[in-house]
Each structure stands twice: as structure tokens, then as C-alpha cells.
Design a protein around this motif. Structure first.
Motif, mmCIF file in Angstrom:
data_model
loop_
_atom_site.group_PDB
_atom_site.id
_atom_site.type_symbol
_atom_site.label_atom_id
_atom_site.label_comp_id
_atom_site.label_asym_id
_atom_site.label_seq_id
_atom_site.Cartn_x
_atom_site.Cartn_y
_atom_site.Cartn_z
ATOM 1 N N ASN A 6 63.611 94.316 25.370
ATOM 2 C CA ASN A 6 62.352 94.911 25.811
ATOM 3 C C ASN A 6 62.371 95.185 27.307
ATOM 4 O O ASN A 6 62.926 94.397 28.084
ATOM 5 C CB ASN A 6 61.179 93.988 25.486
ATOM 6 C CG ASN A 6 60.996 93.780 23.995
ATOM 7 O OD1 ASN A 6 61.422 92.753 23.447
ATOM 8 N ND2 ASN A 6 60.369 94.727 23.331
ATOM 9 N N CYS A 7 61.764 96.279 27.696
ATOM 10 C CA CYS A 7 61.611 96.608 29.114
ATOM 11 C C CYS A 7 60.784 95.504 29.780
ATOM 12 O O CYS A 7 59.729 95.108 29.275
ATOM 13 C CB CYS A 7 60.916 97.955 29.267
ATOM 14 S SG CYS A 7 60.466 98.376 30.972
ATOM 15 N N CYS A 10 57.121 97.328 30.891
ATOM 16 C CA CYS A 10 56.128 97.809 29.926
ATOM 17 C C CYS A 10 56.299 97.242 28.521
ATOM 18 O O CYS A 10 55.435 97.426 27.667
ATOM 19 C CB CYS A 10 56.149 99.338 29.867
ATOM 20 S SG CYS A 10 57.654 100.021 29.110
ATOM 21 N N GLU A 12 58.510 98.160 26.270
ATOM 22 C CA GLU A 12 59.100 99.109 25.328
ATOM 23 C C GLU A 12 60.503 98.672 24.926
ATOM 24 O O GLU A 12 61.269 98.165 25.749
ATOM 25 C CB GLU A 12 59.149 100.503 25.950
ATOM 26 C CG GLU A 12 59.756 101.564 25.059
ATOM 27 C CD GLU A 12 59.801 102.924 25.727
ATOM 28 O OE1 GLU A 12 60.762 103.683 25.461
ATOM 29 O OE2 GLU A 12 58.889 103.227 26.521
ATOM 30 N N GLU A 13 60.867 98.850 23.670
ATOM 31 C CA GLU A 13 62.193 98.488 23.193
ATOM 32 C C GLU A 13 63.245 99.476 23.705
ATOM 33 O O GLU A 13 63.028 100.689 23.672
ATOM 34 C CB GLU A 13 62.237 98.454 21.661
ATOM 35 C CG GLU A 13 61.474 97.280 21.057
ATOM 36 C CD GLU A 13 61.682 97.168 19.565
ATOM 37 O OE1 GLU A 13 62.208 98.129 18.949
ATOM 38 O OE2 GLU A 13 61.331 96.119 18.987
ATOM 39 N N ASP A 23 69.240 101.451 28.162
ATOM 40 C CA ASP A 23 68.518 100.633 29.125
ATOM 41 C C ASP A 23 68.933 100.985 30.550
ATOM 42 O O ASP A 23 69.981 101.597 30.776
ATOM 43 C CB ASP A 23 68.783 99.148 28.872
ATOM 44 C CG ASP A 23 70.225 98.781 29.149
ATOM 45 O OD1 ASP A 23 71.119 99.446 28.566
ATOM 46 O OD2 ASP A 23 70.476 97.856 29.947
ATOM 47 N N CYS A 37 63.189 100.252 30.846
ATOM 48 C CA CYS A 37 63.354 101.519 30.142
ATOM 49 C C CYS A 37 63.525 102.648 31.159
ATOM 50 O O CYS A 37 63.202 102.479 32.340
ATOM 51 C CB CYS A 37 62.150 101.773 29.237
ATOM 52 S SG CYS A 37 60.611 102.075 30.141
ATOM 53 N N LYS A 39 61.801 105.283 31.701
ATOM 54 C CA LYS A 39 60.531 105.694 32.300
ATOM 55 C C LYS A 39 60.143 104.779 33.462
ATOM 56 O O LYS A 39 59.747 105.252 34.534
ATOM 57 C CB LYS A 39 59.427 105.693 31.241
ATOM 58 C CG LYS A 39 58.085 106.170 31.745
ATOM 59 C CD LYS A 39 57.057 106.173 30.611
ATOM 60 C CE LYS A 39 55.684 106.625 31.128
ATOM 61 N NZ LYS A 39 54.669 106.625 30.043
ATOM 62 N N CYS A 40 60.253 103.472 33.255
ATOM 63 C CA CYS A 40 59.908 102.527 34.319
ATOM 64 C C CYS A 40 60.941 102.551 35.439
ATOM 65 O O CYS A 40 60.600 102.352 36.613
ATOM 66 C CB CYS A 40 59.759 101.120 33.742
ATOM 67 S SG CYS A 40 58.263 100.910 32.743
#
Length: 236
Positions: A6-7, A10, A12-13, A23, A37, A39-40
Motif C-alpha cells: 500500500n502507498c 494514500c 492505494e495498492e 511502486d 504510488c 500519483k503521490c
């Protein structure tokens, strides 16, 4: 072999693996890697270098205050909180600039102030008079934005060391100052410090230095318009 993680920001997987993973990794400091993730990673990657020095001081202080180890997720969430509060602070106070410097803080004519964040523990103490003078002269280099009286919850102080002689009649003491609870991550100031010179002969140095320190803290209160009490504590 790839695995699902997981991130840390956030939740997210993401798939973690040498060849098949999606990742990403953010390096906060020199040894701690945060898995996140894409995005982060995009959201925070350009903010790490600009913020890591002060953030890592506050992170280490938080860890010492909580007396516990911090997980990768703890660090990620702390960094996210720090950045979010920083952005809110710049939105709240957009145009402050240093107009005055006094003792341990800088301020403008509207009572907005900034202080330098310092670490806790034996490795961060000012021992000699030279160390204390250096910290005193670095007061203007705060590495953070401005704050107002509503951004602090306390004014506490504690003596950091046994003092260092500067001639026969003067002894210099280092004092830590707490403005917020350092066990909770915040962009707002928590731990700073200053130096105070006590006069005496054989004895009386510390009492004299503490009296001058209280004058510094009273001036700080007056400048920012705070009615918080000044409280002496055993240790910060």
C-alpha cells in the motif's frame, strides 16, 4: 517476485517488484525510503528537498517526545501534514517579511514572527559559548514562514546546560524554548533556543541569565500580542 503493498501516503495498492512493480520511492533524509504510488510520488517528489532539513528536525523531535519508533506510514503521514500546514500558513500570511530581529526571533511591524527550529537531545545542545553565539547569530535563518500569536499554544523554557564562562564575571547559558507540543507533527514552530549571559562572581550567574531570558520572552509576548503565561519546565 512482485507483491502487493500500500502507498504510505494514500493507501492505494501498488505492485512492488524489481521488474514488474509500479511502486515509487521517496527518500526522506539519507536512510529512510517511503514507498508510494505514482500519483503521490508526483505530488511530493519536488517538495522533499525544499523541506527535508526542517522537517527532519521536527520528525526527530517528535520521535524523541513520543519515545517510539516511527513506521514508514507514520513518516509519510507526518510529511503530508507538514506540507499541508505549510501551504495553509502561506495562504494565511502571504506578505510578511523580516523587519526586525531580537534575541531568538524575527518579526514584522504587524507582530508576525518566525523562529528557527532546533533539535533535542545531547547531540543538539550548545555546550560552549562559541556554540551559543553561533545559534544566536543564526536566529534570522529560520527556514520557515511567518506565524502569529494564534499559531502557538505555550511559552515554556528550560536550561540546556551548565553554562560556559566568558571571562571571570560572565557565564553564558543556553535555553530551550517550546511554543507547541513537539510530539505532534506540525509546520508551526515547536522547539527553538536562545542564549543568555549571566553576570556574577563565584555565584549568581544563572539567576542573572534567567532574568535576562525572561526579558527576552516578555518582549516576544509583547511583540506578537500573546497573553500566554511564561512557564519554566525541567527539561525540553
Amino acid at each position: 517476485m512482485a507483491k502487493i503493498v500500500n502507498c504510505s501516503f494514500c493507501g492505494e495498492e501498488v505492485t512492488k517488484g524489481f521488474f514488474s512493480g509500479d511502486d515509487c520511492s521517496l527518500f526522506v533524509g539519507t536512510v529512510k525510503t517511503i514507498t508510494c504510488c505514482p500519483k503521490c510520488y508526483k505530488k511530493y517528489k519536488n517538495k522533499v528537498n525544499d523541506n527535508k532539513d526542517r522537517f527532519l528536525i521536527k520528525l526527530d523531535n517528535m520521535k524523541k517526545a513520543k519515545k517510539s519508533k516511527l513506521t514508514e506510514k507514520d513518516i509519510a503521514q507526518a510529511f503530508a501534514t507538514y506540507i499541508e500546514e505549510k501551504e495553509k500558513q502561506y495562504s494565511k500570511i502571504s506578505n510578511a517579511e523580516m523587519e526586525h530581529i531580537d534575541a531568538f526571533f524575527i518579526y514584522d511591524d504587524k507582530g508576525r514572527f518566525s523562529v528557527r527550529e532546533y533539535g533535542k537531545g545531547l547531540g543538539n545542545l550548545d555546550i560552549t559559548a562559541k556554540d551559543m553565539v553561533k545559534s544566536f547569530t543564526e536566529a534570522a535563518e529560520t527556514d520557515c514562514h511567518f506565524f502569529d500569536k494564534n499559531d502557538i499554544t505555550k511559552i515554556e523554557y528550560a536550561k540546556n546546560n551548565a553554562g560556559s564562562f566568558d571571562g571571570l564575571f560572565h557565564k553564558v547559558y543556553s535555553f530551550a524554548i517550546r511554543l507547541n507540543d513537539e510530539s505532534v507533527m506540525t509546520y508551526k514552530p515547536c522547539v527553538t533556543r536562545t542564549a543568555s549571559v549571566g553576570a556574577g562572581f563565584m555565584f549568581g550567574y544563572q539567576k542573572s541569565a534567567e532574568k535576562k531570558l525572561l526579558e527576552q520572552l516578555e518582549l516576544f509576548k509583547e511583540v506578537i500580542g500573546s497573553d500566554l503565561p511564561i512557564v519554566k519546565v525541567k527539561k525540553i
